[in-house]
Design an enzyme around this catalytic site. Sequence first.
Site, PDB file in Angstrom:
ATOM      1  N   LYS A 108       0.860  -1.182   0.000  1.00 40.43           N
ATOM      2  CA  LYS A 108       0.000   0.000   0.000  1.00 40.43           C
ATOM      3  C   LYS A 108       0.899   1.235   0.000  1.00 40.43           C
ATOM      4  O   LYS A 108       1.912   1.281   0.730  1.00 40.43           O
ATOM      5  CB  LYS A 108      -0.894  -0.003   1.248  1.00 40.43           C
ATOM      6  CG  LYS A 108      -1.912  -1.134   1.269  1.00 40.43           C
ATOM      7  CD  LYS A 108      -3.026  -0.889   0.266  1.00 40.43           C
ATOM      8  CE  LYS A 108      -4.173  -1.846   0.479  1.00 40.43           C
ATOM      9  NZ  LYS A 108      -5.259  -1.661  -0.506  1.00 40.43           N
TER      10      LYS A 108
ATOM     11  N   ASP B 255      -9.296  -0.793  -9.508  1.00 41.33           N
ATOM     12  CA  ASP B 255     -10.057  -1.456  -8.443  1.00 41.33           C
ATOM     13  C   ASP B 255     -11.356  -0.661  -8.246  1.00 41.33           C
ATOM     14  O   ASP B 255     -12.369  -0.926  -8.915  1.00 41.33           O
ATOM     15  CB  ASP B 255      -9.186  -1.508  -7.163  1.00 41.33           C
ATOM     16  CG  ASP B 255      -9.898  -2.008  -5.918  1.00 41.33           C
ATOM     17  OD1 ASP B 255     -11.113  -2.252  -5.966  1.00 41.33           O
ATOM     18  OD2 ASP B 255      -9.251  -2.160  -4.855  1.00 41.33           O
TER      19      ASP B 255
END
Length: 364
Positions: A162, A237
């Site tokens: 991340k 996403d």
Amino acid sequence: MNFERFEIRHLEIPLKEPFETGFGEIKNRNVVILAGFDEEGRRFYGEASSQFAPLYNHEHKASVMEFLEKFVVPSLKDAEGVDEYNKLISCYRGNLMAKSAGEMLLHHRKLVEEGRTLSKLFEGAKDKVGCGVSIGIQDSPEELVEEVRKYKDRGYLRAKLKIKPGSDLEYLEAVRDEFPEYDLMVDANSSYSLSYLDRLKKLDSFDLEMLEQPLGHRDIVNHSMLAQELKTPICLDESVRSVEDVYRAAKLDACQVINLKPQRVGGINESKKINSACEEHEIDMWIGGLVESGIGAMYQLAAASMSQVNRPSDISPQSRYFSEEIVDKPEMKNGYIKIPSALDFGSRINHQKLEKLTKQKIEI
Ligand code: OSB
Ligand code: MG
């Protein structure tokens, strides 16, 4: 369809460690479980893995509970099957995770009634899933290197790191230096804009498998501009909520890869359409996660059997996030998890744990 009753449960499952992303930190996992009981007392399950707050998308625990009670449960009672349910529920806008919990439940019932196994849910071609790990933002590059080492040693096929502005280049440099050959990718959860173009271009030097959702959570156009500037493939996403979004992204060359989360797109039927659209447009695909409970994870595993899933998925063994869980999830071996061929995964649910982790319950 005939149901004796329904239960909507808000579960709070403690995470072993907080999980930090570009949209915020997750400390406890809040998911909503929908259970339907038929006349014979058989139970069927669906899950909406929204966050407690609307940080990943607009849905959140309270919106999901209300949508399930007011709209999903009445549609489940009125519909004769999955297709009719999808037709009835489609008059309501958005709320795709909540809608998908109802659809999952009907698919579960259909599997049990037809005596088919979970691995047949998507008529998929595969019986195992390649596992990638998603690693949250750490306090320092050194800590991230140690996290990557830990998961690499456990056998994960790739690590997804991340990132957000400021927790990116230095971190990647440290990890790439230590692991020159390991498959790495990054996920920004919409924490950049095109004003960071120079910074984003620097990601090209780390030989990343892909850059997931750097820009706006509903954006496709700016991702298409960014895709032209970067060598690193773009993966979408948040921005893909339907098969139409896949067509839009394909038309604009906005991504080379899609992270498909069946819940994000409203369920299994829409996921199958997306699989076909990705095949048609030669977009790679893998199955993403929402740190779901064992119930959502079963559908995630089934989804990974689809033909176009050709990259490692964000699917981990249970021990990755939780010390307590409601379903026994299969273990990972050499970076792969087998898709359960058990007839009814519902029978693997630990009802004592389910009760213990329930914070709130609505009975209908
Ligand atoms: O963006 O893929 C994401 C978790 C919660 C919400 C969004 C995301 C994630 C993850 C973890 O990356 C995926 C997982 O291991 O379940
Ligand atoms: Mg993501």
